[in-house]
Design a protein around this motif. Sequence first.
Motif, mmCIF file in Angstrom:
data_model
loop_
_atom_site.group_PDB
_atom_site.id
_atom_site.type_symbol
_atom_site.label_atom_id
_atom_site.label_comp_id
_atom_site.label_asym_id
_atom_site.label_seq_id
_atom_site.Cartn_x
_atom_site.Cartn_y
_atom_site.Cartn_z
ATOM 1 N N TYR A 311 0.922 -1.001 0.645
ATOM 2 C CA TYR A 311 0.164 0.090 -0.187
ATOM 3 C C TYR A 311 0.847 1.087 0.118
ATOM 4 C CZ TYR A 311 -3.781 -3.277 1.486
ATOM 5 O OH TYR A 311 -4.826 -4.577 1.187
ATOM 6 N N LYS A 312 2.222 1.302 0.230
ATOM 7 C CA LYS A 312 3.226 2.593 -0.335
ATOM 8 C C LYS A 312 3.133 3.394 1.021
ATOM 9 C CE LYS A 312 4.711 0.808 -4.162
ATOM 10 N NZ LYS A 312 3.713 -0.137 -4.606
ATOM 11 N N ASP A 329 -7.242 -5.144 9.826
ATOM 12 C CA ASP A 329 -8.254 -6.154 9.247
ATOM 13 C C ASP A 329 -8.982 -4.205 8.494
ATOM 14 O OD1 ASP A 329 -6.652 -8.121 9.541
ATOM 15 O OD2 ASP A 329 -8.139 -8.900 11.484
ATOM 16 N N TYR A 330 -9.344 -3.907 9.055
ATOM 17 C CA TYR A 330 -10.307 -2.383 9.045
ATOM 18 C C TYR A 330 -9.448 -2.021 7.830
ATOM 19 C CZ TYR A 330 -13.414 1.441 8.696
ATOM 20 O OH TYR A 330 -14.319 2.287 8.921
ATOM 21 N N ALA A 336 -9.510 -2.816 0.151
ATOM 22 C CA ALA A 336 -9.988 -2.990 -0.971
ATOM 23 C C ALA A 336 -11.378 -3.130 -2.143
ATOM 24 C CB ALA A 336 -10.631 -4.797 0.035
ATOM 25 N N LEU A 337 -11.799 -2.161 -1.191
ATOM 26 C CA LEU A 337 -13.358 -1.450 -2.009
ATOM 27 C C LEU A 337 -12.339 -0.727 -3.230
ATOM 28 C CD1 LEU A 337 -15.488 -0.582 0.710
ATOM 29 C CD2 LEU A 337 -15.141 -2.613 -0.773
ATOM 30 N N GLY A 338 -11.444 -0.559 -3.115
ATOM 31 C CA GLY A 338 -10.880 0.399 -4.217
ATOM 32 C C GLY A 338 -11.511 1.507 -4.407
ATOM 33 N N GLU A 372 -17.207 0.004 3.483
ATOM 34 C CA GLU A 372 -18.032 0.856 2.737
ATOM 35 C C GLU A 372 -18.472 1.922 3.206
ATOM 36 O OE1 GLU A 372 -18.865 -2.830 3.949
ATOM 37 O OE2 GLU A 372 -18.823 -3.010 2.038
ATOM 38 N N LYS A 373 -18.850 2.801 4.564
ATOM 39 C CA LYS A 373 -19.161 4.279 5.199
ATOM 40 C C LYS A 373 -18.128 4.573 4.910
ATOM 41 C CE LYS A 373 -21.876 4.477 8.201
ATOM 42 N NZ LYS A 373 -22.889 4.477 9.707
ATOM 43 N N LEU A 374 -17.064 4.497 5.453
ATOM 44 C CA LEU A 374 -15.791 5.063 5.431
ATOM 45 C C LEU A 374 -15.632 5.242 4.576
ATOM 46 C CD1 LEU A 374 -13.993 6.328 6.760
ATOM 47 C CD2 LEU A 374 -12.300 4.411 7.039
ATOM 48 N N ALA A 375 -15.420 4.399 3.355
ATOM 49 C CA ALA A 375 -14.939 4.104 1.621
ATOM 50 C C ALA A 375 -15.956 5.090 0.587
ATOM 51 C CB ALA A 375 -14.703 3.105 1.069
ATOM 52 N N ASP A 376 -16.771 5.880 1.144
ATOM 53 C CA ASP A 376 -17.516 6.285 0.589
ATOM 54 C C ASP A 376 -17.268 7.435 1.067
ATOM 55 O OD1 ASP A 376 -19.114 4.360 -0.668
ATOM 56 O OD2 ASP A 376 -21.022 3.706 0.871
ATOM 57 N N MET A 377 -17.253 8.048 1.883
ATOM 58 C CA MET A 377 -17.030 9.612 2.686
ATOM 59 C C MET A 377 -16.045 9.930 2.169
ATOM 60 S SD MET A 377 -16.217 10.735 6.496
ATOM 61 C CE MET A 377 -14.087 10.311 6.318
#
Length: 479
Positions: A311-312, A329-330, A336-338, A372-377
């Motif tokens: 992940y650099k 893990d989180y 992973a959702l990209g 998903e919620k954090l990735a969307d934000m």
Amino acid sequence: MKYEIVVGLEVHAELNTKTKIYCGCKNSFGSMVNSNCCPICTGMPGTLPTLNKSVVDYAVRMGYALHCSINNICKMDRKNYFYPDLPKAYQISQFDIPLCENGYIDAIVDEEGHTKRIGVTRIHIEEDAGKLIHSDDFAGSLVDFNRCGVPLIEIVSEPDMRSSAEAKAYLDTIKATLQYLGISDCKMQEGSIRCDVNVSVRPEGATEFGTRVEMKNVNSFSATVRAIEYEAARQIEILENGGEIHQETRRWDDIAGKNILLRSKEDAQDYRYFPEPDLKTIYVEESRLAELKASIPELPNDKLLRLMKQYKLPYFDANLMAENPDKADYFEAVAALGKCQPKNISNWLLGDITRIINEKNLILADTKLSAEKLADMLAMIETGEISTTAGKTVLEEIIFSDKTAADVVEENGLRQMNDTGALKQVVSDILAANPKVVEDYRGGKTNALGFLVGQCMRASKGKGNPNILREMLEKALNS
């Protein structure tokens, strides 16, 4: 003359089994004195020990984690010595056939991820002694036998460390590994993990080891660093003055910052080891070894290096997450959702999210912040849909509720203004209201630009895109 430091460490880690190693007494810290003891762990005549199977399992798992060979047929031995908090005058330990031997650790020694391989001579199981209680309120000493029979593993390193920093890296790896395996809580303040330090010095370039000195009572990793540096300096001073180093055991006094002679160092023959007659030979079936080996998770250093490479991430971020498997893990679940950049995930996870859960004395699992919620934000921030400031508001609302980032943005009107036409008037008003700052900027004080961006953000109630505002301000100021 220049000298090289040679360090070897003996780490004693208490295992967190439910019961003690040779009896059914509860294995717990902080109980009323002498409440968790029985005739077996206090060594009463005629009592017989029974080996706790979980202790063997825990030790084997640590052996596999440290790349050891496992002696699945071995025995327990009596190590004879008298001490007030060891009432039977011997300790049941292992001598010539330890459960695990010939392993190694690749300790990470710098922030670039470079490693130093440090050999692990052996890991053996044994029982802990009791605890002496000293106080000015009474004469003599009292003994608490609660710790008698608490299961220990002793991890003995090769003398492969050449500095206090390498010793610290080795200890950090041992501690993290124990915690990852879930076999010790490693609470140094409770004595769950302790170490004895062996230090010698030799002329730089020499191949023969110098005479080693052992230090006891080293009860923290930072104290280990200080103890090594003190003892190395003490030995070098003696040698420089024509003296001779004697093999001995010294007690480290961290408050005084020095060590004190305890006794001349014992060798194995001084303990009069012989096979423990009251315990059977230990035999671990191959099928059980396979199960234990398969249970080893990805270990902390492996995870740290992988997070840096995959992940650099910088060492600091990767190290914090490797120390907290739930956060690691989180992080990977969000990545992973990209939808967003790994470094942004790390920044928010180790920053605002950690702050919020720490304030409430919670863990991630106690929140409703799904990956998903954090990735969307974060995606909304990265695309400029909302500002970082607005993101903080969104996080506070979604972390403990069922709301999504989009819900909060719409409810609170947090969508960022990206329309240059709408922002043009904001820029014009702020420049007109701050002629002195404009003059300072044009006079060479470029940090004035940050102030003006802040004023524009305030005027737009946090909705203005700071990057667009900065560009518009620079264009206006330089025209």
